[in-house]
Enzyme design. Structure first.
Site, PDB file in Angstrom:
ATOM      1  N   LYS A  43       0.844  -1.200   0.000  1.00  6.13           N
ATOM      2  CA  LYS A  43       0.000   0.000   0.000  1.00  6.13           C
ATOM      3  C   LYS A  43       0.888   1.262   0.000  1.00  6.13           C
ATOM      4  O   LYS A  43       2.114   1.168   0.204  1.00  6.13           O
ATOM      5  CB  LYS A  43      -0.921  -0.041   1.220  1.00  6.13           C
ATOM      6  CG  LYS A  43      -1.857  -1.269   1.248  1.00  6.13           C
ATOM      7  CD  LYS A  43      -2.884  -1.108   2.368  1.00  6.13           C
ATOM      8  CE  LYS A  43      -3.312  -2.425   2.947  1.00  6.13           C
ATOM      9  NZ  LYS A  43      -4.257  -2.264   4.067  1.00  6.13           N
ATOM     10  N   TYR A 103     -12.091  -3.090  -2.376  1.00  7.15           N
ATOM     11  CA  TYR A 103     -12.527  -3.280  -0.985  1.00  7.15           C
ATOM     12  C   TYR A 103     -14.046  -3.377  -0.867  1.00  7.15           C
ATOM     13  O   TYR A 103     -14.591  -3.073   0.193  1.00  7.15           O
ATOM     14  CB  TYR A 103     -12.000  -2.129  -0.119  1.00  7.15           C
ATOM     15  CG  TYR A 103     -10.555  -2.302   0.316  1.00  7.15           C
ATOM     16  CD1 TYR A 103     -10.130  -3.451   0.983  1.00  7.15           C
ATOM     17  CD2 TYR A 103      -9.619  -1.287   0.104  1.00  7.15           C
ATOM     18  CE1 TYR A 103      -8.817  -3.599   1.401  1.00  7.15           C
ATOM     19  CE2 TYR A 103      -8.298  -1.432   0.530  1.00  7.15           C
ATOM     20  CZ  TYR A 103      -7.903  -2.588   1.186  1.00  7.15           C
ATOM     21  OH  TYR A 103      -6.601  -2.736   1.626  1.00  7.15           O
ATOM     22  N   PHE A 156     -14.655   2.781   8.254  1.00  3.32           N
ATOM     23  CA  PHE A 156     -13.349   3.213   7.740  1.00  3.32           C
ATOM     24  C   PHE A 156     -13.249   3.100   6.216  1.00  3.32           C
ATOM     25  O   PHE A 156     -12.223   3.427   5.633  1.00  3.32           O
ATOM     26  CB  PHE A 156     -12.225   2.420   8.411  1.00  3.32           C
ATOM     27  CG  PHE A 156     -12.356   0.911   8.273  1.00  3.32           C
ATOM     28  CD1 PHE A 156     -11.923   0.256   7.136  1.00  3.32           C
ATOM     29  CD2 PHE A 156     -12.944   0.169   9.300  1.00  3.32           C
ATOM     30  CE1 PHE A 156     -12.057  -1.124   7.006  1.00  3.32           C
ATOM     31  CE2 PHE A 156     -13.074  -1.217   9.172  1.00  3.32           C
ATOM     32  CZ  PHE A 156     -12.634  -1.861   8.017  1.00  3.32           C
ATOM     33  N   ARG A 207      -0.823 -14.874   3.982  1.00  2.00           N
ATOM     34  CA  ARG A 207      -1.475 -14.180   5.112  1.00  2.00           C
ATOM     35  C   ARG A 207      -0.643 -14.348   6.395  1.00  2.00           C
ATOM     36  O   ARG A 207      -0.591 -13.444   7.225  1.00  2.00           O
ATOM     37  CB  ARG A 207      -2.885 -14.733   5.331  1.00  2.00           C
ATOM     38  CG  ARG A 207      -3.861 -14.439   4.194  1.00  2.00           C
ATOM     39  CD  ARG A 207      -4.399 -13.036   4.221  1.00  2.00           C
ATOM     40  NE  ARG A 207      -5.240 -12.770   5.367  1.00  2.00           N
ATOM     41  CZ  ARG A 207      -6.010 -11.686   5.488  1.00  2.00           C
ATOM     42  NH1 ARG A 207      -6.043 -10.771   4.510  1.00  2.00           N
ATOM     43  NH2 ARG A 207      -6.730 -11.489   6.551  1.00  2.00           N
ATOM     44  N   THR A 258      -4.369  -8.265  10.896  1.00  2.00           N
ATOM     45  CA  THR A 258      -4.771  -6.963  10.332  1.00  2.00           C
ATOM     46  C   THR A 258      -4.279  -5.796  11.183  1.00  2.00           C
ATOM     47  O   THR A 258      -3.773  -4.802  10.668  1.00  2.00           O
ATOM     48  CB  THR A 258      -6.316  -6.921  10.211  1.00  2.00           C
ATOM     49  OG1 THR A 258      -6.728  -8.029   9.403  1.00  2.00           O
ATOM     50  CG2 THR A 258      -6.783  -5.620   9.589  1.00  2.00           C
ATOM     51  N   ARG A 272       3.648  -7.147   9.101  1.00  2.00           N
ATOM     52  CA  ARG A 272       3.001  -6.073   9.879  1.00  2.00           C
ATOM     53  C   ARG A 272       3.547  -6.007  11.301  1.00  2.00           C
ATOM     54  O   ARG A 272       3.682  -4.922  11.880  1.00  2.00           O
ATOM     55  CB  ARG A 272       1.490  -6.287   9.887  1.00  2.00           C
ATOM     56  CG  ARG A 272       0.825  -5.954   8.550  1.00  2.00           C
ATOM     57  CD  ARG A 272      -0.609  -6.438   8.529  1.00  2.00           C
ATOM     58  NE  ARG A 272      -1.351  -6.024   7.352  1.00  2.00           N
ATOM     59  CZ  ARG A 272      -2.504  -6.580   6.974  1.00  2.00           C
ATOM     60  NH1 ARG A 272      -3.038  -7.570   7.682  1.00  2.00           N
ATOM     61  NH2 ARG A 272      -3.135  -6.152   5.897  1.00  2.00           N
ATOM     62  N   ASN A 322      -1.148  -0.297   7.733  1.00  4.39           N
ATOM     63  CA  ASN A 322      -0.548  -1.631   7.944  1.00  4.39           C
ATOM     64  C   ASN A 322       0.182  -2.158   6.710  1.00  4.39           C
ATOM     65  O   ASN A 322       0.436  -3.340   6.577  1.00  4.39           O
ATOM     66  CB  ASN A 322      -1.584  -2.615   8.502  1.00  4.39           C
ATOM     67  CG  ASN A 322      -2.733  -2.850   7.544  1.00  4.39           C
ATOM     68  OD1 ASN A 322      -2.725  -2.343   6.415  1.00  4.39           O
ATOM     69  ND2 ASN A 322      -3.716  -3.613   7.962  1.00  4.39           N
ATOM     70  N   HIS A 334      -1.451  -5.536   1.615  1.00  2.00           N
ATOM     71  CA  HIS A 334      -2.705  -6.281   1.435  1.00  2.00           C
ATOM     72  C   HIS A 334      -2.373  -7.679   0.922  1.00  2.00           C
ATOM     73  O   HIS A 334      -1.473  -7.847   0.093  1.00  2.00           O
ATOM     74  CB  HIS A 334      -3.601  -5.586   0.402  1.00  2.00           C
ATOM     75  CG  HIS A 334      -4.742  -6.463  -0.031  1.00  2.00           C
ATOM     76  ND1 HIS A 334      -5.917  -6.532   0.679  1.00  2.00           N
ATOM     77  CD2 HIS A 334      -4.867  -7.342  -1.059  1.00  2.00           C
ATOM     78  CE1 HIS A 334      -6.724  -7.426   0.093  1.00  2.00           C
ATOM     79  NE2 HIS A 334      -6.111  -7.924  -0.961  1.00  2.00           N
ATOM     80  N   GLU A 344      -9.318 -10.989  -7.101  1.00  2.00           N
ATOM     81  CA  GLU A 344      -8.400  -9.847  -6.989  1.00  2.00           C
ATOM     82  C   GLU A 344      -7.322  -9.880  -8.083  1.00  2.00           C
ATOM     83  O   GLU A 344      -6.983  -8.826  -8.638  1.00  2.00           O
ATOM     84  CB  GLU A 344      -7.781  -9.805  -5.584  1.00  2.00           C
ATOM     85  CG  GLU A 344      -8.842  -9.450  -4.540  1.00  2.00           C
ATOM     86  CD  GLU A 344      -8.338  -9.435  -3.098  1.00  2.00           C
ATOM     87  OE1 GLU A 344      -9.101  -8.977  -2.225  1.00  2.00           O
ATOM     88  OE2 GLU A 344      -7.210  -9.884  -2.824  1.00  2.00           O
TER      89      GLU A 344
HETATM   90  N1  UDP Z   1      -8.823  -1.306   8.369  1.00  4.51           N
HETATM   91  C1  UDP Z   1      -8.898  -0.145   9.107  1.00  4.51           C
HETATM   92  N2  UDP Z   1      -9.543  -0.170  10.298  1.00  4.51           N
HETATM   93  C2  UDP Z   1     -10.083  -1.308  10.803  1.00  4.51           C
HETATM   94  C3  UDP Z   1     -10.007  -2.486  10.053  1.00  4.51           C
HETATM   95  C4  UDP Z   1      -9.356  -2.453   8.826  1.00  4.51           C
HETATM   96  O1  UDP Z   1      -8.406   0.897   8.683  1.00  4.51           O
HETATM   97  O2  UDP Z   1     -10.643  -1.271  11.903  1.00  4.51           O
HETATM   98  C5  UDP Z   1      -8.120  -1.287   7.075  1.00  4.51           C
HETATM   99  C6  UDP Z   1      -6.749  -1.949   7.173  1.00  4.51           C
HETATM  100  O3  UDP Z   1      -5.846  -1.189   6.366  1.00  4.51           O
HETATM  101  C7  UDP Z   1      -6.988  -3.313   6.554  1.00  4.51           C
HETATM  102  C8  UDP Z   1      -8.031  -2.984   5.494  1.00  4.51           C
HETATM  103  O4  UDP Z   1      -8.865  -2.011   6.117  1.00  4.51           O
HETATM  104  O5  UDP Z   1      -5.800  -3.865   6.032  1.00  4.51           O
HETATM  105  C9  UDP Z   1      -8.875  -4.138   5.027  1.00  4.51           C
HETATM  106  O6  UDP Z   1      -9.484  -4.745   6.153  1.00  4.51           O
HETATM  107  P1  UDP Z   1      -9.527  -6.319   6.298  1.00  4.51           P
HETATM  108  O7  UDP Z   1     -10.416  -6.639   7.462  1.00  4.51           O
HETATM  109  O8  UDP Z   1      -9.849  -6.939   4.980  1.00  4.51           O
HETATM  110  O9  UDP Z   1      -8.020  -6.661   6.747  1.00  4.51           O
HETATM  111  P2  UDP Z   1      -6.816  -7.382   5.957  1.00  4.51           P
HETATM  112  O10 UDP Z   1      -7.427  -8.427   5.058  1.00  4.51           O
HETATM  113  O11 UDP Z   1      -6.081  -6.312   5.190  1.00  4.51           O
HETATM  114  O12 UDP Z   1      -5.954  -7.976   7.021  1.00  4.51           O
HETATM  115 MG    MG Z   2      -8.978  -8.309   3.716  1.00  6.59          MG
END
Ligand code: UDP
Ligand code: MG
Length: 162
Positions: free
Chosen positions: A20, A60, A68, A96, A102, A113, A123, A126, A137
């Protein structure tokens, strides 16, 4: 009967990984790529792009009800984003694991992370969360001709297949 090499090829999975804007701006591209590369996964597509807000919303779309969502899409579309496809056995799930939880406060040390980020909104990376999402994706971010099929010299050493 399938040859051993064909079985091996059939087990190959692909996942979509993106660094990102925060990861790109912080100079973490090489650090992140090297973690996937050293593990033994194979890079099959890569490009640096500045996605539009509409594109970020598509990426997304599952999160559109979350508070958010708008800020997240603004941030992703501020670019640049390093979009990649990585290939290997179990790459979706293990990708992952390499990335970590996350929320970087909850990511284990040793993960991307955990080692390199502090807050959930920044973070740095992705990764697709499952095989179906990965296919969607990869198709959203890349045209079929942008995916490069090749045999890596290291594969026989990584997988033990001749
Ligand atoms: N995110 C955020 N606040 C939150 C949860 C998620 O800003 O409380 C952002 C964060 O950058 C995250 C992205 O939204 O990576 C996508 O969320 P997801 O739950 O899909 O997490 P990921 O798959 O990236 O771990
Ligand atoms: Mg995700």
């Amino acid at each position: 009967m399938l040859q051993q090499q064909e079985v091996h090829a059939a087990e190959m999975e692909r996942t979509f990984i993106a660094i990102k804007p925060d990861g790109v701006q912080r100079g973490l591209i090489a650090e992140i790529i090297s973690r996937f590369e050293r593990k033994g996964f194979k890079l099959v597509a890569i490009k640096l792009i500045k996605p539009s807000k509409e594109f970020a919303q598509k990426h997304y779309h599952d999160l559109k009800e979350r508070p958010f969502f708008n800020g997240l899409c603004d941030f992703l579309s501020s670019g640049p984003v390093l979009a990649m496809v990585w290939e290997g056995e179990g790459v979706v799930t293990y990708g992952r694991k390499l990335i970590g939880a996350t929320d970087p406060q909850k990511s284990e040390p040793g993960t991307i992370r955990g080692d390199l980020a502090v807050v959930v909104g920044r973070n740095i990376i992705h990764g697709s969360d499952g095989p179906e999402t990965a296919k969607d994706e990869v198709n959203l971010w890349f045209k079929p001709e942008e995916l490069v099929s090749y045999t890596s010299n290291a594969e026989k050493w990584i997988y033990g297949v001749n």
